[in-house]
Design a protein around this motif. Structure first.
Motif, PDB file in Angstrom:
ATOM      1  N   GLU A  52     -11.234  -3.402  -0.215  1.00 34.10           N
ATOM      2  CA  GLU A  52      -9.796  -3.355  -0.025  1.00 34.10           C
ATOM      3  C   GLU A  52      -9.266  -1.941  -0.281  1.00 34.10           C
ATOM      4  O   GLU A  52      -8.446  -1.418   0.479  1.00 34.10           O
ATOM      5  CB  GLU A  52      -9.135  -4.364  -0.968  1.00 34.10           C
ATOM      6  N   ASN A  53      -9.750  -1.330  -1.355  1.00 34.15           N
ATOM      7  CA  ASN A  53      -9.278   0.015  -1.687  1.00 34.15           C
ATOM      8  C   ASN A  53      -9.782   1.072  -0.705  1.00 34.15           C
ATOM      9  O   ASN A  53      -9.096   2.051  -0.430  1.00 34.15           O
ATOM     10  CB  ASN A  53      -9.685   0.369  -3.119  1.00 34.15           C
ATOM     11  N   LEU A  54     -10.991   0.856  -0.197  1.00 26.11           N
ATOM     12  CA  LEU A  54     -11.527   1.736   0.844  1.00 26.11           C
ATOM     13  C   LEU A  54     -10.599   1.704   2.062  1.00 26.11           C
ATOM     14  O   LEU A  54     -10.192   2.754   2.588  1.00 26.11           O
ATOM     15  CB  LEU A  54     -12.945   1.261   1.213  1.00 26.11           C
ATOM     16  N   ALA A  55     -10.224   0.500   2.476  1.00 25.39           N
ATOM     17  CA  ALA A  55      -9.339   0.347   3.637  1.00 25.39           C
ATOM     18  C   ALA A  55      -7.957   0.946   3.356  1.00 25.39           C
ATOM     19  O   ALA A  55      -7.381   1.646   4.204  1.00 25.39           O
ATOM     20  CB  ALA A  55      -9.201  -1.125   3.997  1.00 25.39           C
ATOM     21  N   ASN A 113       0.853  -1.206   0.000  1.00 29.81           N
ATOM     22  CA  ASN A 113       0.000   0.000   0.000  1.00 29.81           C
ATOM     23  C   ASN A 113       0.880   1.243   0.000  1.00 29.81           C
ATOM     24  O   ASN A 113       0.949   1.988   0.980  1.00 29.81           O
ATOM     25  CB  ASN A 113      -0.962   0.002   1.195  1.00 29.81           C
ATOM     26  N   SER A 114       1.516   1.467  -1.115  1.00 28.59           N
ATOM     27  CA  SER A 114       2.404   2.622  -1.245  1.00 28.59           C
ATOM     28  C   SER A 114       1.617   3.902  -0.965  1.00 28.59           C
ATOM     29  O   SER A 114       0.424   3.992  -1.271  1.00 28.59           O
ATOM     30  CB  SER A 114       2.989   2.672  -2.657  1.00 28.59           C
ATOM     31  N   LEU A 115       2.297   4.855  -0.350  1.00 29.85           N
ATOM     32  CA  LEU A 115       1.630   6.105   0.031  1.00 29.85           C
ATOM     33  C   LEU A 115       1.674   7.073  -1.156  1.00 29.85           C
ATOM     34  O   LEU A 115       2.741   7.580  -1.503  1.00 29.85           O
ATOM     35  CB  LEU A 115       2.352   6.715   1.236  1.00 29.85           C
ATOM     36  N   SER A 166      -3.953   5.062   4.278  1.00 35.27           N
ATOM     37  CA  SER A 166      -2.976   6.005   3.715  1.00 35.27           C
ATOM     38  C   SER A 166      -3.144   7.392   4.313  1.00 35.27           C
ATOM     39  O   SER A 166      -2.169   8.049   4.692  1.00 35.27           O
ATOM     40  CB  SER A 166      -3.126   6.069   2.185  1.00 35.27           C
ATOM     41  N   PHE A 167      -4.394   7.859   4.377  1.00 36.96           N
ATOM     42  CA  PHE A 167      -4.629   9.176   4.981  1.00 36.96           C
ATOM     43  C   PHE A 167      -4.137   9.185   6.422  1.00 36.96           C
ATOM     44  O   PHE A 167      -3.437  10.113   6.856  1.00 36.96           O
ATOM     45  CB  PHE A 167      -6.113   9.531   4.921  1.00 36.96           C
ATOM     46  N   GLN A 168      -4.459   8.141   7.163  1.00 36.79           N
ATOM     47  CA  GLN A 168      -4.083   8.103   8.577  1.00 36.79           C
ATOM     48  C   GLN A 168      -2.558   8.085   8.772  1.00 36.79           C
ATOM     49  O   GLN A 168      -2.063   8.604   9.771  1.00 36.79           O
ATOM     50  CB  GLN A 168      -4.740   6.910   9.273  1.00 36.79           C
ATOM     51  N   ARG A 169      -1.841   7.510   7.808  1.00 39.50           N
ATOM     52  CA  ARG A 169      -0.375   7.514   7.925  1.00 39.50           C
ATOM     53  C   ARG A 169       0.234   8.909   7.747  1.00 39.50           C
ATOM     54  O   ARG A 169       1.426   9.096   7.977  1.00 39.50           O
ATOM     55  CB  ARG A 169       0.241   6.539   6.910  1.00 39.50           C
ATOM     56  N   GLU A 192      -5.546  11.785  -0.624  1.00 43.04           N
ATOM     57  CA  GLU A 192      -6.673  12.699  -0.880  1.00 43.04           C
ATOM     58  C   GLU A 192      -7.998  11.942  -0.762  1.00 43.04           C
ATOM     59  O   GLU A 192      -8.953  12.424  -0.138  1.00 43.04           O
ATOM     60  CB  GLU A 192      -6.544  13.323  -2.271  1.00 43.04           C
ATOM     61  N   LEU A 193      -8.054  10.761  -1.361  1.00 41.00           N
ATOM     62  CA  LEU A 193      -9.269   9.953  -1.276  1.00 41.00           C
ATOM     63  C   LEU A 193      -9.553   9.549   0.171  1.00 41.00           C
ATOM     64  O   LEU A 193     -10.699   9.644   0.646  1.00 41.00           O
ATOM     65  CB  LEU A 193      -9.128   8.707  -2.158  1.00 41.00           C
ATOM     66  N   GLY A 194      -8.509   9.130   0.877  1.00 39.26           N
ATOM     67  CA  GLY A 194      -8.682   8.743   2.277  1.00 39.26           C
ATOM     68  C   GLY A 194      -9.173   9.902   3.131  1.00 39.26           C
ATOM     69  O   GLY A 194     -10.000   9.726   4.029  1.00 39.26           O
ATOM     70  N   ASN A 195      -8.681  11.087   2.827  1.00 37.01           N
ATOM     71  CA  ASN A 195      -9.138  12.297   3.527  1.00 37.01           C
ATOM     72  C   ASN A 195     -10.639  12.493   3.301  1.00 37.01           C
ATOM     73  O   ASN A 195     -11.389  12.776   4.251  1.00 37.01           O
ATOM     74  CB  ASN A 195      -8.333  13.498   2.987  1.00 37.01           C
ATOM     75  N   MET A 196     -11.091  12.330   2.060  1.00 39.76           N
ATOM     76  CA  MET A 196     -12.534  12.448   1.784  1.00 39.76           C
ATOM     77  C   MET A 196     -13.313  11.392   2.572  1.00 39.76           C
ATOM     78  O   MET A 196     -14.316  11.702   3.227  1.00 39.76           O
ATOM     79  CB  MET A 196     -12.791  12.253   0.280  1.00 39.76           C
TER      80      MET A 196
END
Lengths: 322, 322
Positions: free
Chosen positions: B168-171, B42-44, B176-179, B50-54
C-alpha cells in the motif's frame, strides 16, 4: 547534512596545523583531478558534451528502442547497474559486470580486457553488441538523422563538417560527455589535500594496510588503477579475459585493474560480478592477488578506507530528446 | 531564449488591452492547475514524493533488475517511450502504447481501458505484469527491505507505521511522486490566462477548428480529456479495450479519451501506437470519431493548436539509490 558540513569546515582549520604523521603513506597516492587528459583530436567543448549527454540517454540507437547507455550505466546506481552481469537486448545476460563510467577518462584502456585504448574506441561497441543494444551502427545513424534537432546539435558540435552525423562524431560526443563524469573531492581527496580530519582513525588504518599489504602495487594513480593487466580467476569465473583480445597465452585470465574510485557504490564486484560486498572483495583480493589471508580487522579497515573514495557525483541533466 | 521571454513579456502588456474576439472559444477550456486533486487518504508530503521519486527510478523492483518505471516512462522522452507499443521484460512487446505519466493525476481513471480508478491503483500493475517488470510484489518488497535507506525513507514517509515497507505504501509513494509531474504554463495556458499573443493566428484557428468540429466534446477539462470511454478501432488494432475489464458488450473497443496535454512530445499515437504524426492522428480522429474528412489546412491548424499544449516539464532529480 548541515552539521556534517560544519564539522568538516572546522576540521580543516584544526587539521591544517596538526599532522597525523602518515605523510609517507599519503605520498603514495594522488588526488583525483576534476578532468582527465583530453585527447588532442577530440577537444572538450560544451557543444560536444551537450550532444554526448543527449546520445548517452538516447534509447532509439538500440534495436529495441528502449535501451540507452544510461540503462546499464545508470546515474541512479553509480553510473553502473548493481547486478552481477550486464543485462541487455531481449534480457540477454552478458559474461561480465558493467563497469562504471565514472572517472573512466582516467583509465589507460577501456573494457575489462582493455580491448579499446580510449573512450572514443569504447563508445560504439555496446551499441552494436548483440547482447547489449543490438543495433547496426548505420541504422543508429539513420535513426538520428530523422531528427532535426540532431542535425542541429551535431552541426554545432562539429562545425564545418559537411555530414556531421557519422560514426566518428557519435563516438567523440559520447566520449566527451563521459570525460565530464568525474567525482573529485572525496573524503580521501580532501585528506590528501591536507584536511587531516577528513578520514577517521579506522579509515587511516585502512589506508596504511592498503599500502603495507601491497594493494597499492596495482591500485595506484589518481583513479587507483595502474591500467595494467593481471591474471586472476575469481570464484565462479572461467573468463579468459585479455587472452581473447591478444591470443597470447601470457594474457590468459588477465583483466585490467579496475578503478577503486566510488567502489562502495559500484557493487557487485569482479569481472563476473559474483562478489556482493566490499569485505568479500577485499578478502578475495588478499588471497588471490597477494597470497594473504587478511584477518577480519584488516578487512574492515581496508573496506572503511575504500568507502572514503566516493566523491561528489557529477552534475548532469536528463536531456529533453526530440 | 532570453529574446523569446522578452517577447512574451511585452506581449502580455499589449495583449492585456487588445482582445482577439475569441472569448467564446476560450471559455470552453480550462488552464491546467499546478497540482491535480489529492486524495484524502494519501496526502501529498515531501517525504512521500522523495520516496516515490526513488522508487520510480528503482530497477531492482523488476525481475531482471534493469527495468524501472522510468524505463518506459522515460523523462527524456516526455515521460513515455516513443515506440509504438511498450517493450518490457526480456524484450517482450505489449499490446498498447505507453501513456505518459505527465498530468496523469488529472485523469478520472488509469490505463487505456480505465481498469484502475487512480494512481494508487495503477502503480503496482506494471511491476507485476509479466511483459513489463515481471516481478512478484512480495519479492519486490523483500528487495527494498534489504536496504537501510529504504527502511529510513519509508519510515519518514509513513511515520507511526510499524512495518512501512508494504504494498500500500509503495503504491502511495509512487502515486504521490506522479502527482508532482505536471506541466503547467503551456502557451495555451498563458493564452487562456489573458496573454493574447501566446498563440499565433494559425494556432488560434486550430483552437476554433478544434471546438467547431467537436473535438472538444471528448477532449475537455484541464487535461483535455473527459475521462470517459469511447469505441474506436484505429487502423491495425483488434484490441477490444474496456470490454476486457467489464465483460459488457457495450464496452467493446472502448478506450478512455487520452489527455492531449504535451501531445506533440508523446508520439506515437493511439492505443496501438501505430500513428506516427500529429497530422495523421488528427485525420484519423476526424474520420473515426467525428465522421469528418478534414482538409489539409484544417489538419495543419489543429496540429498547430495541439503543439501549444506542451507545458513546462517538471523539475525532478535522478535519485542516488542505495
Amino acid at each position: 547534512m548541515a552539521a556534517v558540513s560544519l564539522g568538516a569546515a572546522l576540521a580543516v582549520s584544526s587539521g591544517a596545523i596538526a599532522d597525523d604523521g602518515l605523510g609517507d603513506y599519503r605520498d603514495r597516492f594522488e588526488p583525483l583531478p576534476h578532468f582527465p587528459p583530453i585527447p588532442a583530436d577530440n577537444s572538450l567543448t560544451p557543444e560536444k558534451v551537450e550532444l554526448g549527454n543527449m546520445l548517452f540517454f538516447e534509447p532509439r540507437i538500440s534495436s529495441s528502442g528502449v535501451i540507452s547507455c544510461a540503462t546499464c550505466h545508470n546515474p541512479a546506481l553509480g553510473w553502473s547497474d548493481r547486478i552481477p552481469r550486464a543485462t541487455g537486448h531481449d534480457g540477454q545476460i552478458g559474461d561480465r559486470n558493467t563497469p562504471t563510467v565514472l572517472n573512466s577518462g582516467f583509465l589507460g584502456s577501456q573494457f575489462w580486457d582493455g580491448r579499446e585504448p580510449d573512450l572514443e574506441g569504447q563508445a560504439l561497441g555496446p551499441i552494436e553488441a548483440d547482447i547489449e543494444m543490438a543495433m547496426d551502427l548505420d541504422q543508429a545513424l539513420e535513426r538520428l538523422q530523422e531528427f532535426d534537432l540532431y542535425h542541429e546539435k551535431f552541426g554545432e558540435a562539429y562545425p564545418g563538417d559537411e555530414d556531421p552525423i557519422n560514426k566518428e562524431n557519435l563516438a567523440k560526443a559520447l566520449a566527451s560527455f563521459q570525460r565530464t563524469l568525474n567525482t573529485p573531492n572525496s573524503p580521501f581527496d580532501r585528506y590528501l589535500r591536507g584536511d587531516m580530519d577528513a578520514l577517521n582513525q579506522q579509515e587511516k588504518d585502512g589506508m596504511v594496510a592498503f599500502v603495507e599489504n601491497g594493494c597499492i602495487a596495482c591500485h595506484s594513480g589518481p583513479a587507483l588503477t595502474d591500467s595494467n593487466f593481471w591474471a586472476i580467476q575469481v570464484p565462479g569465473s572461467t573468463d579468459v579475459g585479455r587472452f581473447d583480445v591478444t591470443g597470447d597465452e601470457a594474457d590468459m585470465y588477465k583483466f585490467r585493474t579496475p578503478t577503486l574510485r566510488n567502489v562502495s557504490v559500484t557493487y557487485p564486484y569482479m569481472n563476473n560480478g559474483a562478489t556482493e560486498t566490499l569485505e568479500e572483495a577485499v578478502a578475495i583480493m588478499g588471497t588471490e592477488m597477494l597470497g594473504r589471508d587478511f584477518d577480519e580487522a584488516t578487512i574492515a579497515d581496508i573496506a572503511a578506507f575504500l568507502h572514503t573514495l566516493t566523491g561528489e557525483m557529477p552534475d548532469f541533466e536528463v536531456p529533453a530528446l526530440p
